[in-house]
Design a protein around this motif. Structure first.
Motif, mmCIF file in Angstrom:
data_model
loop_
_atom_site.group_PDB
_atom_site.id
_atom_site.type_symbol
_atom_site.label_atom_id
_atom_site.label_comp_id
_atom_site.label_asym_id
_atom_site.label_seq_id
_atom_site.Cartn_x
_atom_site.Cartn_y
_atom_site.Cartn_z
ATOM 1 N N ALA A 124 0.837 -1.208 0.000
ATOM 2 C CA ALA A 124 0.000 0.000 0.000
ATOM 3 C C ALA A 124 0.869 1.253 0.000
ATOM 4 O O ALA A 124 0.562 2.248 -0.650
ATOM 5 N N GLY A 125 1.984 1.201 0.744
ATOM 6 C CA GLY A 125 2.910 2.334 0.758
ATOM 7 C C GLY A 125 3.558 2.559 -0.590
ATOM 8 O O GLY A 125 3.751 3.704 -1.019
ATOM 9 N N LEU A 126 3.911 1.462 -1.276
ATOM 10 C CA LEU A 126 4.492 1.581 -2.621
ATOM 11 C C LEU A 126 3.472 2.153 -3.600
ATOM 12 O O LEU A 126 3.808 2.952 -4.484
ATOM 13 N N PHE A 127 2.208 1.738 -3.447
ATOM 14 C CA PHE A 127 1.155 2.259 -4.313
ATOM 15 C C PHE A 127 0.934 3.747 -4.056
ATOM 16 O O PHE A 127 0.709 4.524 -4.991
ATOM 17 N N ALA A 128 1.019 4.169 -2.791
ATOM 18 C CA ALA A 128 0.903 5.593 -2.466
ATOM 19 C C ALA A 128 1.994 6.389 -3.177
ATOM 20 O O ALA A 128 1.755 7.491 -3.679
ATOM 21 N N ALA A 129 3.194 5.816 -3.255
ATOM 22 C CA ALA A 129 4.296 6.475 -3.968
ATOM 23 C C ALA A 129 4.007 6.540 -5.471
ATOM 24 O O ALA A 129 4.335 7.526 -6.136
ATOM 25 N N ASP A 130 3.382 5.486 -6.016
ATOM 26 C CA ASP A 130 3.004 5.484 -7.439
ATOM 27 C C ASP A 130 1.998 6.595 -7.733
ATOM 28 O O ASP A 130 2.090 7.283 -8.761
ATOM 29 N N LEU A 131 1.021 6.765 -6.834
ATOM 30 C CA LEU A 131 0.020 7.811 -7.020
ATOM 31 C C LEU A 131 0.659 9.200 -6.931
ATOM 32 O O LEU A 131 0.330 10.102 -7.709
ATOM 33 N N TYR A 132 1.579 9.349 -5.981
ATOM 34 C CA TYR A 132 2.281 10.636 -5.859
ATOM 35 C C TYR A 132 3.011 10.962 -7.156
ATOM 36 O O TYR A 132 2.929 12.086 -7.672
ATOM 37 N N ARG A 133 3.711 9.981 -7.710
ATOM 38 C CA ARG A 133 4.435 10.192 -8.967
ATOM 39 C C ARG A 133 3.450 10.517 -10.101
ATOM 40 O O ARG A 133 3.704 11.408 -10.918
ATOM 41 N N MET A 134 2.321 9.814 -10.150
ATOM 42 C CA MET A 134 1.319 10.055 -11.187
ATOM 43 C C MET A 134 0.815 11.500 -11.142
ATOM 44 O O MET A 134 0.724 12.180 -12.170
ATOM 45 N N TYR A 135 0.508 11.969 -9.950
ATOM 46 C CA TYR A 135 -0.039 13.317 -9.820
ATOM 47 C C TYR A 135 1.003 14.392 -10.109
ATOM 48 O O TYR A 135 0.694 15.427 -10.707
ATOM 49 N N THR A 136 2.240 14.173 -9.677
ATOM 50 C CA THR A 136 3.277 15.182 -9.953
ATOM 51 C C THR A 136 3.595 15.223 -11.447
ATOM 52 O O THR A 136 3.874 16.296 -11.992
ATOM 53 N N ARG A 137 3.560 14.065 -12.115
ATOM 54 C CA ARG A 137 3.756 14.048 -13.568
ATOM 55 C C ARG A 137 2.623 14.794 -14.273
ATOM 56 O O ARG A 137 2.842 15.523 -15.238
ATOM 57 N N TYR A 138 1.402 14.557 -13.808
ATOM 58 C CA TYR A 138 0.244 15.233 -14.404
ATOM 59 C C TYR A 138 0.375 16.752 -14.251
ATOM 60 O O TYR A 138 0.144 17.511 -15.194
ATOM 61 N N ALA A 139 0.760 17.182 -13.057
ATOM 62 C CA ALA A 139 0.942 18.617 -12.807
ATOM 63 C C ALA A 139 2.059 19.182 -13.675
ATOM 64 O O ALA A 139 1.946 20.279 -14.238
ATOM 65 N N GLU A 140 3.124 18.435 -13.800
ATOM 66 C CA GLU A 140 4.270 18.870 -14.611
ATOM 67 C C GLU A 140 3.862 19.071 -16.069
ATOM 68 O O GLU A 140 4.271 20.047 -16.708
ATOM 69 N N GLN A 141 3.037 18.162 -16.600
ATOM 70 C CA GLN A 141 2.584 18.283 -17.984
ATOM 71 C C GLN A 141 1.774 19.553 -18.219
ATOM 72 O O GLN A 141 1.761 20.102 -19.322
ATOM 73 N N ARG A 142 1.101 20.033 -17.165
ATOM 74 C CA ARG A 142 0.270 21.226 -17.298
ATOM 75 C C ARG A 142 1.024 22.495 -16.885
ATOM 76 O O ARG A 142 0.439 23.585 -16.836
ATOM 77 N N GLY A 143 2.304 22.363 -16.571
ATOM 78 C CA GLY A 143 3.106 23.524 -16.209
ATOM 79 C C GLY A 143 2.862 24.007 -14.789
ATOM 80 O O GLY A 143 3.168 25.165 -14.468
ATOM 81 N N TRP A 144 2.310 23.141 -13.932
ATOM 82 C CA TRP A 144 2.051 23.516 -12.543
ATOM 83 C C TRP A 144 3.218 23.127 -11.651
ATOM 84 O O TRP A 144 3.948 22.184 -11.943
ATOM 85 N N GLN A 145 3.378 23.842 -10.549
ATOM 86 C CA GLN A 145 4.463 23.578 -9.610
ATOM 87 C C GLN A 145 3.970 22.688 -8.473
ATOM 88 O O GLN A 145 2.857 22.867 -7.977
ATOM 89 N N THR A 146 4.808 21.742 -8.074
ATOM 90 C CA THR A 146 4.466 20.883 -6.940
ATOM 91 C C THR A 146 5.549 20.992 -5.873
ATOM 92 O O THR A 146 6.706 21.261 -6.188
ATOM 93 N N GLU A 147 5.143 20.768 -4.635
ATOM 94 C CA GLU A 147 6.082 20.884 -3.520
ATOM 95 C C GLU A 147 5.607 19.987 -2.387
ATOM 96 O O GLU A 147 4.445 20.063 -1.966
ATOM 97 N N ILE A 148 6.492 19.124 -1.910
ATOM 98 C CA ILE A 148 6.144 18.273 -0.778
ATOM 99 C C ILE A 148 6.049 19.132 0.487
ATOM 100 O O ILE A 148 6.953 19.892 0.800
ATOM 101 N N LEU A 149 4.918 19.012 1.192
ATOM 102 C CA LEU A 149 4.706 19.762 2.428
ATOM 103 C C LEU A 149 5.004 18.904 3.660
ATOM 104 O O LEU A 149 5.439 19.399 4.687
#
Length: 359
Positions: A124-149
């Motif tokens: 489940a922890g590995l899958f959470a990391a997969d989702l994090y990567r998916m969302y940051t890639r999606y944001a990157e494609q749209r030119g949005w900035q991401t930052e771990i809080l």
């Protein structure tokens, strides 16, 4: 509905006149407010005027067709024009209905996304990391900035929890459909027998809000500083820079330790807390209006799911709209638009049903 459109047009004209008033023009703040309101109404007014002009032309042409002394050739041309005008009127009516859908005031906001491992242990922890990567890639494609809080990694490359911000125009309007339980079906890297496991991760998407929108009384906060966990050796934190912040009236607790500065961690913790309080306030309002729609995520149990990621079949299914895509690797690489656009269309259809027809 037409009465509502007429009122919108009347307000649009009123705003235009106000902006031309010399006394109003001296107040730049007031002018900016009026200009924004006028801009928000402009698309509706433009289409409404086209709709009125088309309707008037259609009525005139229908009257022409009904005239007794009209020749056969002119009558045929007029009947063809009636058909074209009716089609045009129908398209404009549909566009007006869509333009009248109430806008979600949160859509333009930046977001805070919280991903937590659910059922399934390390997988489940590995899958959470997969989702994090998916969302940051999606944001990157749209030119949005991401930052771990804030993050709590596992020892094998996963996350027990990761909280990150996304800054970009319209970020919430895209990410808001991701709230819920995500389920994965695959053979874990630690599984020697090749047996497929089912694990989950929960995703919560919160609009980032300002201190003006959510005012927090400092007396309601209990703040504790502690030494953050992290790599040892020369990187070991020797000062208490991590922050755990509790909102005493609600019991909501936020922890931030990603920065080496206590001040920055406090600022980030306050931002997350403010967003959670804002979302809590909205949920209360919806419950009072007896809205049945469930907000955010459930318990993380395998039976509660909005989307399933099936690795053996290269398949992703969104259970809310029964949409299945056989492009798992592309979606996990950030290609989320097929789901987000379909979910947005579904939401619009439901809102249109509530609005009814323009008559």
């Amino acid at each position: 509905m037409l009465e509502k459109l007429a009122q919108i047009e009347e307000r649009y004209e009123e705003l235009t006149q106000l902006m031309a008033d010399p006394e109003v023009a001296q107040d730049h703040h007031r002018v900016a407010e009026l200009a924004k309101e006028r801009s928000d109404l402009e698309d509706v007014v433009t289409v409404y005027r086209q709709f009125k002009a088309t309707t008037e032309e259609l009525n005139d042409t229908v009257e022409m067709v009904q005239e007794d002394d009209l020749g056969p050739e002119l009558r045929e041309l007029a009947e063809m024009e009636v058909a074209e005008l009716e089609e045009q009127q129908g398209k404009l009516r549909e566009e007006l209905r869509r333009l009248l859908i109430p806008k979600d005031p949160r859509d333009a906001k930046d977001v805070i996304v919280e991903i937590r491992a659910g059922a399934g242990g390390d997988e489940a922890g590995l899958f959470a990391a997969d989702l994090y990567r998916m969302y940051t890639r999606y944001a990157e494609q749209r030119g949005w900035q991401t930052e771990i809080l804030s993050s709590h990694p596992t020892g094998i490359g996963g996350f027990k929890e990761v909280v990150f911000g996304v800054k970009g125009r319209g970020a919430f309007s895209h990410f808001k459909y991701e709230s819920g339980v995500h389920r994965v079906q695959r053979v874990p890297v630690t599984e020697s027998s090749g047996r497929i496991h089912t694990s989950t991760a929960t995703v919560a998407v919160l609009p980032e809000v300002s201190d003006v929108e959510v005012e927090i009384n400092p007396a309601d906060l209990e703040t504790e500083a502690y030494i953050s966990s992290g790599p040892g050796g020369q990187h070991m934190q020797k000062n208490a820079t991590a922050i755990r912040m509790t909102h005493k009236p609600t019991g909501i607790t936020v922890a931030c330790e990603s920065e080496r500065s206590q001040t920055k961690n406090k600022r980030r913790a306050l931002s997350i807390l403010r967003s959670r309080l804002y979302e809590r306030k909205l949920r209360k309002q919806r419950r009072k209006r007896a809205e049945a729609r469930r907000m955010q995520v459930g318990t993380g149990d395998r039976s509660e799911k909005i989307r399933t990621y099936n690795f053996p079949q290269n398949r992703i299914t969104d259970h809310r709209i029964n949409l299945t895509v056989y492009q798992l690797s592309d979606v996990l690489d950030g290609e989320l638009d097929p789901f987000i656009e379909a979910l947005r269309a579904e939401e619009q259809e439901k809102q249109l049903e509530a609005l009814g027809e323009v008559e």
